[in-house]
Each structure stands twice: as structure tokens, then as C-alpha cells.
Scaffold this motif. Sequence first.
Motif, mmCIF file in Angstrom:
data_model
loop_
_atom_site.group_PDB
_atom_site.id
_atom_site.type_symbol
_atom_site.label_atom_id
_atom_site.label_comp_id
_atom_site.label_asym_id
_atom_site.label_seq_id
_atom_site.Cartn_x
_atom_site.Cartn_y
_atom_site.Cartn_z
ATOM 1 N N ASP A 67 0.829 -1.317 -0.113
ATOM 2 C CA ASP A 67 -0.037 -0.210 0.192
ATOM 3 C C ASP A 67 0.675 0.953 0.216
ATOM 4 O OD1 ASP A 67 -2.632 -1.219 -0.094
ATOM 5 O OD2 ASP A 67 -2.419 -1.215 2.174
ATOM 6 N N THR A 68 1.896 0.963 0.174
ATOM 7 C CA THR A 68 2.631 2.755 0.567
ATOM 8 C C THR A 68 3.847 2.296 -0.967
ATOM 9 O OG1 THR A 68 4.833 0.844 1.435
ATOM 10 C CG2 THR A 68 3.274 2.019 3.048
ATOM 11 N N ALA A 69 3.817 1.403 -1.867
ATOM 12 C CA ALA A 69 4.571 1.544 -3.239
ATOM 13 C C ALA A 69 3.573 2.950 -3.682
ATOM 14 C CB ALA A 69 4.585 0.390 -3.598
ATOM 15 N N SER A 70 4.819 3.311 -4.533
ATOM 16 C CA SER A 70 4.263 4.259 -5.562
ATOM 17 C C SER A 70 4.449 3.392 -6.740
ATOM 18 C CB SER A 70 4.740 5.489 -5.559
ATOM 19 O OG SER A 70 6.680 5.397 -5.673
ATOM 20 N N TYR A 71 3.630 4.387 -7.990
ATOM 21 C CA TYR A 71 3.835 3.958 -9.257
ATOM 22 C C TYR A 71 4.125 4.658 -9.949
ATOM 23 C CZ TYR A 71 1.973 2.621 -13.517
ATOM 24 O OH TYR A 71 1.835 1.902 -15.273
ATOM 25 N N PHE A 72 4.175 5.241 -11.564
ATOM 26 C CA PHE A 72 4.444 6.014 -12.038
ATOM 27 C C PHE A 72 5.197 5.367 -13.622
ATOM 28 C CE2 PHE A 72 7.147 9.113 -14.258
ATOM 29 C CZ PHE A 72 5.880 10.364 -14.948
ATOM 30 N N GLY A 73 3.387 6.136 -14.090
ATOM 31 C CA GLY A 73 3.898 4.743 -16.323
ATOM 32 C C GLY A 73 3.686 6.116 -17.146
ATOM 33 N N THR A 74 4.905 6.220 -18.234
ATOM 34 C CA THR A 74 4.236 6.808 -19.449
ATOM 35 C C THR A 74 3.813 6.106 -21.089
ATOM 36 O OG1 THR A 74 6.397 5.856 -19.262
ATOM 37 C CG2 THR A 74 6.079 8.201 -18.095
ATOM 38 N N ASP A 75 2.903 6.771 -21.417
ATOM 39 C CA ASP A 75 3.101 5.986 -22.623
ATOM 40 C C ASP A 75 3.076 7.539 -24.159
ATOM 41 O OD1 ASP A 75 1.388 3.370 -23.494
ATOM 42 O OD2 ASP A 75 1.070 4.858 -25.197
ATOM 43 N N VAL A 76 3.566 6.942 -24.954
ATOM 44 C CA VAL A 76 3.296 8.233 -25.732
ATOM 45 C C VAL A 76 1.800 8.620 -26.354
ATOM 46 C CG1 VAL A 76 5.660 7.833 -26.754
ATOM 47 C CG2 VAL A 76 3.968 5.783 -27.955
#
Length: 242
Positions: A67-76
Motif C-alpha cells: 500500500d505504500t508503494a508508488s507507481y509512475f507510468g508513461t506512454d506516447v
Amino acid sequence: MRTLTTEEARSYYDRFGAKQDSQAFYEDRALEALTEHAAFAEARSVFEFGCGTGRFALGLLQHRLPDTASYFGTDVSSTMVRLATRRLAPFAPRATVALVDGSPVLALKDASVDRFVSTYVFDLLPAPAQRQLVAEALRVLQPGGLLCLCGITPGVTASSRFVMGVWRWLFTRNPDWVGGCRPTSAEDYLPAEAWRIHYRTVVTAWGVASEVVIATPMSPSSSPDGGNGGAGFSQSRRASST
């Protein structure tokens, strides 16, 4: 061998949109192998290059990540970013998605993530971009962090060799026919002197072969020829099919 330009890939996936999830029939078994061996339960910060519709990220956030983990995603693709943002909204603000220009040079700080994930994206990139993105992964991963890759690859069974041979033939005629993706092998862009392979397998589903690779940056004291270095590519090879 011509690959799609960033603009062509953006246009294709803007049009393809939510239909991307229809690829689950061959992707899911490989993604399951990836999640089973990438120790996501111990992750604190996950970066995904090419998040697509956010389907894989949602599974991580619901079932794998603390629950403490962060997520960052990218896409074109602006379409993909919109779909992923909507899908991951229940996990905001610790889960965010951003539209990027497709450059393999990342706007991330050095040693800022402990999981670098990219699924079914490296097989879309031209070879120079593959190598540059791997170099960026080395830069942004924390010590002991994991590079987690999955993508289509040459077949290892009779049926998958036929299917992937046809896939490559279609790609050479017109990359747009197969979404710009082609069978590739991580061995071509993961230098043994820089990466220690923890897990590598090939999973086939309906004749489509997917390579799963999990690696960590080689420590300065590690020998390229020892431990799980280059030899790691053969120690965990598996070919399963449906």
C-alpha cells in the motif's frame, strides 16, 4: 529493418485504444510469470515505460504492490494515457500516468526507482532506442533494483516458430500490420557485463512466444562471466503452450 517512427506508433495506438486489452489471450501467461518472479511485494517505487491501458499496472496495485508503494507510468499515446489514468484513478495520488514524447531519455532522477517495467514495448523500439533505454534503466534503478521486461520473441516450439515466423514476415512487409512489434531477444540489448539475469523464460500461448526477463544492474565487484551473468539466459528457459 524498418520500425515505426514515434509519430506512427502514437497514431496507431491512439486508434487502437482499448482494443489493446484484447491481446490478453497471449500476454497474460507471460505477465503472470513476470509478476511471480519480480518480488513486487517488496517494491517501493515502480516505473513503467509504455503503460498502455494500465491493465498490468492495475493488477500490480490491486494484488502485488504494498500500500505504500508508488507507481509512475508513461506512454506516447494520449488515448492510452487517458485510459490508464481513468483505470488507476482509485489509486491516485500514489499512482500517476504521464504523456511523453517517446524519447528513451527519461525525466527521472538517478537511482529513483526499484522496479523498471516495460511489457510489449521493447519489441516496438528500434535497436538504438532499445540500447539507450537499457542504459537509462541502469541510471534510474536503485542498487538491487530490478529491470522487468516482457515482449514477443522468436518461437521455441514447432507451432510458435511457425507463428512467429509469419509475424516477422508480416512485419517486414508492413510494420503497421502488427502494431509495429517484431520478435526480439533481450540478449541483443542487455549487455552481460552490465546486467545480472535473475530469471529468463519463454512462454507460448496460442503460438505467440513471449520472452520474460528479470535482471539487476551488475555490481562493480561482480564478474561478467560469473554468478548469473550472461549464462543466466539459459538457466531458467521454459517453453509452455496452449
